[in-house]
Design an enzyme around this catalytic site. Structure first.
Site, mmCIF file in Angstrom:
data_model
loop_
_atom_site.group_PDB
_atom_site.id
_atom_site.type_symbol
_atom_site.label_atom_id
_atom_site.label_comp_id
_atom_site.label_asym_id
_atom_site.label_seq_id
_atom_site.Cartn_x
_atom_site.Cartn_y
_atom_site.Cartn_z
ATOM 1 N N SER A 234 10.739 -98.014 35.662
ATOM 2 C CA SER A 234 9.747 -97.769 36.720
ATOM 3 C C SER A 234 8.594 -98.763 36.662
ATOM 4 O O SER A 234 8.182 -99.324 37.688
ATOM 5 C CB SER A 234 9.236 -96.326 36.660
ATOM 6 O OG SER A 234 8.866 -95.977 35.360
ATOM 7 N N HIS A 264 16.490 -92.298 33.290
ATOM 8 C CA HIS A 264 15.041 -92.522 33.098
ATOM 9 C C HIS A 264 14.352 -91.166 33.327
ATOM 10 O O HIS A 264 14.670 -90.186 32.674
ATOM 11 C CB HIS A 264 14.620 -93.626 34.082
ATOM 12 C CG HIS A 264 13.261 -94.210 33.861
ATOM 13 N ND1 HIS A 264 12.544 -94.076 32.709
ATOM 14 C CD2 HIS A 264 12.475 -94.970 34.688
ATOM 15 C CE1 HIS A 264 11.380 -94.714 32.823
ATOM 16 N NE2 HIS A 264 11.315 -95.255 34.021
ATOM 17 N N HIS A 310 16.922 -93.466 23.117
ATOM 18 C CA HIS A 310 15.886 -94.256 23.782
ATOM 19 C C HIS A 310 16.194 -95.733 23.613
ATOM 20 O O HIS A 310 16.770 -96.143 22.602
ATOM 21 C CB HIS A 310 14.495 -93.947 23.204
ATOM 22 C CG HIS A 310 13.393 -94.333 24.125
ATOM 23 N ND1 HIS A 310 12.825 -95.588 24.120
ATOM 24 C CD2 HIS A 310 12.774 -93.648 25.128
ATOM 25 C CE1 HIS A 310 11.900 -95.639 25.061
ATOM 26 N NE2 HIS A 310 11.851 -94.473 25.697
ATOM 27 N N ARG A 319 5.692 -87.795 21.831
ATOM 28 C CA ARG A 319 5.389 -86.959 22.997
ATOM 29 C C ARG A 319 6.228 -85.681 22.941
ATOM 30 O O ARG A 319 5.772 -84.601 23.326
ATOM 31 C CB ARG A 319 5.640 -87.748 24.289
ATOM 32 C CG ARG A 319 4.790 -89.019 24.375
ATOM 33 C CD ARG A 319 5.239 -89.922 25.502
ATOM 34 N NE ARG A 319 6.622 -90.349 25.355
ATOM 35 C CZ ARG A 319 7.317 -90.982 26.297
ATOM 36 N NH1 ARG A 319 6.760 -91.266 27.450
ATOM 37 N NH2 ARG A 319 8.578 -91.327 26.070
ATOM 38 N N ASP A 365 11.617 -86.273 27.367
ATOM 39 C CA ASP A 365 12.236 -85.378 28.351
ATOM 40 C C ASP A 365 12.891 -84.151 27.713
ATOM 41 O O ASP A 365 13.159 -83.164 28.387
ATOM 42 C CB ASP A 365 13.259 -86.147 29.179
ATOM 43 C CG ASP A 365 12.597 -87.253 29.985
ATOM 44 O OD1 ASP A 365 11.496 -87.009 30.501
ATOM 45 O OD2 ASP A 365 13.163 -88.351 30.081
HETATM 46 N N1 CMX Z 1 24.072 -89.009 24.453
HETATM 47 C C1 CMX Z 1 25.251 -89.640 24.355
HETATM 48 N N2 CMX Z 1 25.413 -90.963 24.228
HETATM 49 C C2 CMX Z 1 24.269 -91.686 24.146
HETATM 50 C C3 CMX Z 1 23.000 -91.105 24.190
HETATM 51 C C4 CMX Z 1 22.912 -89.708 24.369
HETATM 52 N N3 CMX Z 1 21.757 -89.071 24.475
HETATM 53 N N4 CMX Z 1 22.075 -92.081 24.085
HETATM 54 C C5 CMX Z 1 22.761 -93.236 23.980
HETATM 55 N N5 CMX Z 1 24.094 -92.999 24.030
HETATM 56 C C6 CMX Z 1 25.179 -93.976 24.054
HETATM 57 C C7 CMX Z 1 24.977 -94.895 25.251
HETATM 58 O O1 CMX Z 1 25.452 -94.302 26.452
HETATM 59 C C8 CMX Z 1 25.773 -96.104 24.816
HETATM 60 O O2 CMX Z 1 27.151 -95.825 25.028
HETATM 61 P P1 CMX Z 1 28.174 -96.985 25.483
HETATM 62 O O3 CMX Z 1 28.172 -97.957 24.371
HETATM 63 O O4 CMX Z 1 29.447 -96.250 25.679
HETATM 64 O O5 CMX Z 1 27.610 -97.561 26.759
HETATM 65 C C9 CMX Z 1 25.515 -96.145 23.317
HETATM 66 O O6 CMX Z 1 25.110 -94.815 22.943
HETATM 67 C C10 CMX Z 1 24.422 -97.120 22.917
HETATM 68 O O7 CMX Z 1 23.264 -96.846 23.696
HETATM 69 P P2 CMX Z 1 21.799 -97.140 23.111
HETATM 70 O O8 CMX Z 1 21.696 -98.616 22.880
HETATM 71 O O9 CMX Z 1 21.524 -96.255 21.971
HETATM 72 O O10 CMX Z 1 20.880 -96.678 24.316
HETATM 73 P P3 CMX Z 1 20.423 -97.513 25.599
HETATM 74 O O11 CMX Z 1 19.245 -98.318 25.222
HETATM 75 O O12 CMX Z 1 21.571 -98.230 26.217
HETATM 76 O O13 CMX Z 1 20.026 -96.351 26.597
HETATM 77 C C11 CMX Z 1 19.041 -94.263 27.166
HETATM 78 C C12 CMX Z 1 18.880 -95.564 26.373
HETATM 79 C C13 CMX Z 1 17.726 -93.505 27.134
HETATM 80 C C14 CMX Z 1 19.386 -94.593 28.610
HETATM 81 C C15 CMX Z 1 20.170 -93.432 26.490
HETATM 82 O O14 CMX Z 1 19.788 -93.081 25.176
HETATM 83 C C16 CMX Z 1 20.515 -92.190 27.282
HETATM 84 O O15 CMX Z 1 21.328 -92.274 28.209
HETATM 85 N N6 CMX Z 1 19.902 -90.999 26.926
HETATM 86 C C17 CMX Z 1 20.100 -89.783 27.673
HETATM 87 C C18 CMX Z 1 19.276 -89.821 28.955
HETATM 88 C C19 CMX Z 1 17.797 -89.708 28.662
HETATM 89 O O16 CMX Z 1 17.344 -88.871 27.899
HETATM 90 N N7 CMX Z 1 16.999 -90.565 29.310
HETATM 91 C C20 CMX Z 1 15.529 -90.490 29.235
HETATM 92 C C21 CMX Z 1 14.890 -91.634 28.475
HETATM 93 C C22 CMX Z 1 13.386 -91.543 28.516
HETATM 94 C C23 CMX Z 1 12.865 -91.886 29.877
HETATM 95 O O17 CMX Z 1 13.033 -93.042 30.315
HETATM 96 O O18 CMX Z 1 12.313 -91.022 30.544
#
Ligand code: CMX
Length: 427
Positions: A234, A264, A310, A319, A365
């Protein structure tokens, strides 16, 4: 005599500009980052390629606002936080009172905004409603008005600040209106001149006061979500759109469209949904074993566990800890909160075993929904709107500073897959 935010900034900007020129002239060639193929393909993770002075996110300690860890300033009012984001210091009591007065003076939501919102389909997502309302108000942009007349580059920040005050003055009222229109047939609750932003927002939503706890929770919510440095979806979107000199209404609306994504800001809606699903499946607050089984079921069906992981953080988000502490103080017996708390003890272990997520710990979140639900905000599809009201502070403060510093239009270089293949001599 107390200074307005504009007066304060006017005094600060010459020195900040001087510093920037010195850095550019004396050290412009200094390397700060190198980029690998994995980073270019993988969402530019970790590349240092932009400047943001409002806050930083440290992997091992989380959000630091202008040098202060968020846990140390979580009791501050959102209005104080906004002032701090822009100026680097908290306002004095007189400055705060003057600033709150100015915000209230900017608080009138034009009637056409309500008409636009009421004309939207009932099934519209609350985030689509909020973003549309802000875009509708672009009609009022002081930046566009002044730029069209002919504005010196040195003064871009002045109408940008004017727009920022207008957006910040109205966004919680618009957000409350979105809630009332979507869920309560549109009977709006008027803003109160006497209340601070958090208390006013809680009141306009129509939530029960719970002896002041609801307002306290709302202030905490707005303060904790205020900013998360410049590279998140964002903030980065708002920055990029704003860098084309699109005014703050365009830029903030665009940034919030990014916040509406489930990876996000929308994760808070998804997160409470996941908690309630576990409760429904197991007929109440589930045991640790039941949570573990459900977590595996989620992962094995190819989904993420919302609220965990994250892109930058590698520890429990402070937080989340702040929300958790609030929950333990006021709602420790609530089954939804108990489930959130229990999930916290189970899911990191599951994610570690799963072995994919680089960060198995909860982000912001994971913790906020249980509190909102307890205080009567049960429509979790709405949760990202609350996040938006708060995050607009970060986006707006970054934009004002960028206009003050004359930050140029964003234009990173993209490369093609063929270019990468040729570079690494891949057959
Ligand atoms: N559950 C399952 N798998 C997860 C995970 C979770 N909570 N968090 C990361 N992973 C997976 C990713 O999908 C990725 O899988 P692939 O290799 O198959 O693509 C792998 O682990 C590596 O990811 P990462 O490097 O640890 O995380 P990213 O930096 O790519 O993504 C985020 C970060 C937040 C998008 C991811 O952790 C996620 O999808 N979390 C759940 C959604 C969430 O809570 N989002 C809110 C974030 C805070 C915000 O912005 O508000």
């Amino acid at each position: 005599m107390a200074k307005t935010l504009k007066e304060k900034l006017s005094g600060m900007i010459p020195k900040l500009r001087e510093e920037r020129v010195k850095l550019m002239k004396g050290h412009g060639d200094h390397e700060i980052s190198k980029v690998t193929v994995a980073q270019a393909i993988g969402g530019m993770r970790g590349i240092k390629g932009m400047v943001c002075d409002t806050s930083v996110v440290e992997p091992d300690s989380g959000l630091i606002v202008r040098g202060k860890p968020i846990m140390k300033i979580k009791e501050k009012l959102p209005e104080e936080i906004f002032w701090m984001l822009i100026t680097g210091k908290f306002p004095s009591a007189d400055e705060l009172a003057l600033f709150q007065k100015e915000l209230k003076a900017n608080g009138e939501v034009p009637n056409y905004v309500w008409k636009v919102l009421k004309a939207m389909p009932k099934s519209s997502h609350p985030m689509a409603m909020l973003d549309t309302a802000i875009l509708a108000m672009e009609n009022e942009s002081a930046f566009r008005r002044d730029y069209t007349k002919g504005l010196s580059k040195m003064d871009y920040w002045i109408p940008t600040l004017e727009d920022a005050m207008r957006i910040l003055g109205t966004i919680h009222t618009i957000a409350a209106g979105v809630y009332r229109i979507k869920y309560f047939k549109g009977d709006l609750i008027p803003t109160s001149k006497k209340l601070d932003m958090g208390a006013d927002y809680a009141k306009m939503l129509g939530l029960k006061p719970h002896k002041g706890q609801t307002a306290e929770m709302m202030r905490l919510y707005l303060t904790l979500h205020c900013d998360h440095e410049g590279g998140n979806v964002s903030a980065n979107t708002c920055h990029t759109v704003g860098s084309a000199l699109s005014d703050p209404f365009y830029a903030v609306s665009a940034g919030l469209n990014g916040l509406a994504g489930p990876l996000h800001g929308l994760a808070n809606q998804e997160c409470l949904g996941w908690i309630l699903q576990t409760m429904e499946k197991f007929g109440g607050a589930p045991s640790e074993k039941e949570i573990e089984d459900y977590a595996w079921e989620t992962l094995n069906s190819g989904k993420v566990i919302p609220g965990y992981g994250h892109a930058v953080l590698r520890v429990t988000d402070p937080r989340f800890s702040a929300f958790n502490a609030f929950g333990k103080k006021y709602l420790s017996k609530d089954p939804v909160f108990q489930t959130v708390d229990r999930v916290f003890t189970v899911v990191p272990k599951v994610l570690k075993k799963h072995g994919k997520a680089k960060n198995p710990w909860p982000n912001v979140d994971a913790g906020s929904g249980a509190l909102l639900y307890y205080y009567g905000l049960t429509q979790f599809e709405y949760y990202t709107v609350l996040f938006s009201v708060s995050r607009s502070m970060g986006m707006l403060s970054q934009q004002v500073l960028n206009r003050a510093m004359g930050t140029p239009i964003t234009r990173p270089k993209s490369v093609s897959t063929d270019w990468l293949k040729a570079l690494v001599k891949m057959k």
